[in-house]
Design an enzyme around this catalytic site. Sequence first.
Site, PDB file in Angstrom:
ATOM      1  N   HIS A  79     -11.581  58.719  40.928  1.00 55.51           N
ATOM      2  CA  HIS A  79     -11.473  57.834  41.699  1.00 55.51           C
ATOM      3  C   HIS A  79     -11.085  56.530  41.501  1.00 55.51           C
ATOM      4  CE1 HIS A  79     -12.840  61.033  44.579  1.00 55.51           C
ATOM      5  NE2 HIS A  79     -13.493  61.153  43.574  1.00 55.51           N
ATOM      6  N   GLU A 117     -14.127  50.551  15.219  1.00 50.87           N
ATOM      7  CA  GLU A 117     -15.000  49.463  14.296  1.00 50.87           C
ATOM      8  C   GLU A 117     -15.309  50.410  13.249  1.00 50.87           C
ATOM      9  OE1 GLU A 117     -19.343  48.692  14.547  1.00 50.87           O
ATOM     10  OE2 GLU A 117     -18.282  46.237  14.213  1.00 50.87           O
ATOM     11  N   LYS A 125     -29.825  44.901  11.796  1.00 52.56           N
ATOM     12  CA  LYS A 125     -30.016  45.258  10.462  1.00 52.56           C
ATOM     13  C   LYS A 125     -30.092  44.647   9.841  1.00 52.56           C
ATOM     14  CE  LYS A 125     -26.842  48.136   7.176  1.00 52.56           C
ATOM     15  NZ  LYS A 125     -25.736  48.090   6.680  1.00 52.56           N
ATOM     16  N   GLY A 169     -24.274  50.235  10.543  1.00 53.73           N
ATOM     17  CA  GLY A 169     -25.069  49.684  11.842  1.00 53.73           C
ATOM     18  C   GLY A 169     -24.124  51.237  13.517  1.00 53.73           C
ATOM     19  N   ARG A 170     -22.801  51.463  13.130  1.00 55.42           N
ATOM     20  CA  ARG A 170     -23.188  51.812  14.386  1.00 55.42           C
ATOM     21  C   ARG A 170     -23.004  53.911  14.183  1.00 55.42           C
ATOM     22  NH1 ARG A 170     -19.005  50.010  11.857  1.00 55.42           N
ATOM     23  NH2 ARG A 170     -16.971  50.235   9.916  1.00 55.42           N
ATOM     24  N   LYS A 226     -16.911  35.292  14.908  1.00 51.73           N
ATOM     25  CA  LYS A 226     -17.919  34.962  14.604  1.00 51.73           C
ATOM     26  C   LYS A 226     -18.425  33.219  13.727  1.00 51.73           C
ATOM     27  CE  LYS A 226     -20.161  39.619  13.674  1.00 51.73           C
ATOM     28  NZ  LYS A 226     -21.280  40.318  12.674  1.00 51.73           N
ATOM     29  N   GLU A 248     -26.463  36.437  18.229  1.00 53.29           N
ATOM     30  CA  GLU A 248     -26.996  37.056  19.442  1.00 53.29           C
ATOM     31  C   GLU A 248     -28.537  37.446  19.884  1.00 53.29           C
ATOM     32  OE1 GLU A 248     -24.363  37.961  18.394  1.00 53.29           O
ATOM     33  OE2 GLU A 248     -22.653  37.948  19.580  1.00 53.29           O
TER      34      GLU A 248
HETATM   35  O1  F6P Z   1     -20.223  42.453  14.122  1.00 51.38           O
HETATM   36  C1  F6P Z   1     -20.573  43.861  14.224  1.00 51.38           C
HETATM   37  C2  F6P Z   1     -21.527  44.279  14.136  1.00 51.38           C
HETATM   38  O2  F6P Z   1     -21.870  44.058  12.189  1.00 51.38           O
HETATM   39  C3  F6P Z   1     -21.778  46.008  14.019  1.00 51.38           C
HETATM   40  O3  F6P Z   1     -21.527  46.153  12.900  1.00 51.38           O
HETATM   41  C4  F6P Z   1     -23.515  45.805  14.027  1.00 51.38           C
HETATM   42  O4  F6P Z   1     -23.972  47.325  14.421  1.00 51.38           O
HETATM   43  C5  F6P Z   1     -23.474  44.385  14.765  1.00 51.38           C
HETATM   44  O5  F6P Z   1     -22.819  43.789  14.336  1.00 51.38           O
HETATM   45  C6  F6P Z   1     -25.548  43.981  14.655  1.00 51.38           C
HETATM   46  O6  F6P Z   1     -25.788  44.235  13.714  1.00 51.38           O
HETATM   47  P1  F6P Z   1     -27.220  43.875  13.070  1.00 51.38           P
HETATM   48  O7  F6P Z   1     -27.950  44.831  13.371  1.00 51.38           O
HETATM   49  O8  F6P Z   1     -27.389  43.268  11.187  1.00 51.38           O
HETATM   50  O9  F6P Z   1     -27.681  42.920  13.744  1.00 51.38           O
END
Ligand code: F6P
Length: 543
Positions: free
Chosen positions: A388, A357, A211, A271-272, A508, A217
Site C-alpha cells: 500500500h 557496508e 566493538k 560489527g555487522r 565521522k 553516538e
Molecule cells: O561506522 C560504522 C561502524 O563502524 C559499523 O561498522 C559498526 O557496526 C558500527 O560503526 C558500530 O561500531 P562499534 O560497535 O565499534 O561501536
Amino acid sequence: MTNDAVVDPSGTQAWKELQEIAVSTANISIRDLLTIDPSRPSAMTYVAGGIHADFSRQRLSPTTLSRLLELARQTGVLTLRDKMFAGEHINSTENRSVLHTALRLPRDATLVVDGVNIVEEVHQVLDRMGDFSNAVRSGAWVGATGKKITDVVNIGIGGSDLGPAMAYLALEDFRDRSISCHFVSNVDPSDVAVVLERLNPETTLFVIASKTFTTLETMTNAGDARRWLVDALGEAAVEKHFVALSTNAQAVSEFGIDTHHMYGFWDWVGGRYSVDSAIGLSTMIAVGPANFGAMLSGFHAIDQHFSHAAPHENLPLMMGLIAVWNRNFLKIPTTAVLPYSQYLSRFPAYLQQLTMESNGKSVRRDGEAVSYDTGAIFWGEPGTNGQHSFYQLLHQGTSTVAADVIVVAKTAHAIGQQQDMLVANALAQAAVLALGRTEMEVAADGTSATLVPHKVMPGNRPVSLFMVEQLDPFTLGALIALYEHAVFVQGAIWGIDSFDQWGVELGKKVALGILADLTKGTAQNPSLDAASLADMNTYLTLR
Ligand code: F6P
C-alpha cells in the site's frame, strides 16, 4: 596487508560468456521460462537449514546458472571461502581474519588460530553470558536497591544495534515478557531521552554494546545513561546496572565499567557480523540461553552447508551468483527485501548494513578500481504494508527492482484466516512481479481501451521466494547466515574486501570538525566548503 592475487572477474572467460547470454536471452521473460519448463520450480528450489529458496522467478536459465558457477570457479570463490573458515586474514585492508563462523561452532569443535583454540574462548564467553542472562531472568541478579531487572537498554549503533534490535522483534514469541528490551542508537538526544523517561533506574540494566568502545553516538548515549543512573542511585549502583560488550577492555574500564562485567569478542568479528557474539547479550536475556543456542545452531547449519554442499546444490553460493547476475548482467541496481512477517520488520534495515557496508565498494582488494558494478542497494518493508506504499513503483516504475520475498508458513497467532491472507498476498505479489499482465490479458477483462495501457503490468521483475516453516531462533540464525554467505560470494567475485568499511570514516572526522565550530558558536573552519559554512550559520541562527 595480505596481497593475494585478485582476479578481475570481467576479464574471465565466464564473464564474457555471461555477457553474451544476457544479450542473447534479453527477450526471454520469466513468464516464458516458467511456461517452457514447468519443472523449473523444483529444479530451481534449494533447501538448507529449513529455508526453501525458490529461484524459479529469476530471469535466468539453469544453463546460465552453470555459467555463473564457472565464474565462481574462475574467480576462486570457494578457495576464498575455505580461507575464511580457516581463519586466514582475508580482511586484507585491516589484516584480520574473518571468523564470525567460529562464533557458532559447537563446543566440541576445534579451530586453532594463531596458536589458540578460539572455540574454547567463544564458549567461555557464551557460558558467562548464559550465567548472567539466567541470573537477570530469574531475578538472582538484582539492581542496587534489591529489585529485579524489568528493562534492558542496549546502547549501540550499526552492528551493535541493528542485529539485537532486529532479533528482539523477530523472536517476540520466544521472549520472557517480564523483561522488556529497548534500543538506543541515535545521537539525536530524543532517542535516549524518550527511553529513559519511561524507565525506573532501580529496575533498569544498561548494556553498552560497542566493538571499539569509542563510537561517538554510543559513548555519548552511554554517558547520558550513566549520569541518569548515578543521579538517581549513586556511583556505587553502576556495577549492578551497567555491563559492556566490547573488544576494548581498556576503554570499558576508563568509561567506568568493571571489566568483570564486560563480555568480550574479537577483532575477527565484524560489527555487522556480530549479532551472534557477545553483542547478542540483550537477545539472550530476552529469549534465554537455550534459544540463543538454537539461533547459533541455525547459523551453524548454514555454515556447514555453505562449506560442504556441492556447488550446484549450495544455496548461499547460488543466491550470491544470482545477485551477481542481476547486478552485472541484467544491470539491476537495487533489491527490495519484502518479509511477509511483521516480526521481521527490522530485517531489511539489518540487511542494509550487512549488504551495503560489506559490498558498497569500488576498489578491489589489490587497490585497483573496479570496472563493473558492485553491491546493490538494499531496502524494504514488511508485506503487506509495503503493497500500500511503494509496490506501485515495483510493478510499473521505469526502474527494475529485484525482490526477495520472505514467507513464514506458521504463525503462533491463528486469528481467523489472517495467516492465509498474508501468505496469499506474498505469493500473489511474487507472481505479479515476475509474470505481469499483458495488454491482451488486460483487454480480455473488458477494460476500456483508454485504461488498458495503464493497467498493463510489465512483470519480468526477478523474485527470490524464501519460505520457512516458522520464525524460531534456529530459522532466524539460518536466514542471517544465508545472507551473510551470499554477501560473501558476491564480494569474492567482485574481488573486493567485504569486511572493511573505510567509506564511513571521513564523515565521522568531518563531523568532529564541524562540532568544534558549533560548540564555539562560529562557522569559520577554513577546511570547510561554502555550502557547509552557510548551513552551519543557518543552524546557529535557528538553534
Ligand atoms: O561506522 C560504522 C561502524 O563502524 C559499523 O561498522 C559498526 O557496526 C558500527 O560503526 C558500530 O561500531 P562499534 O560497535 O565499534 O561501536
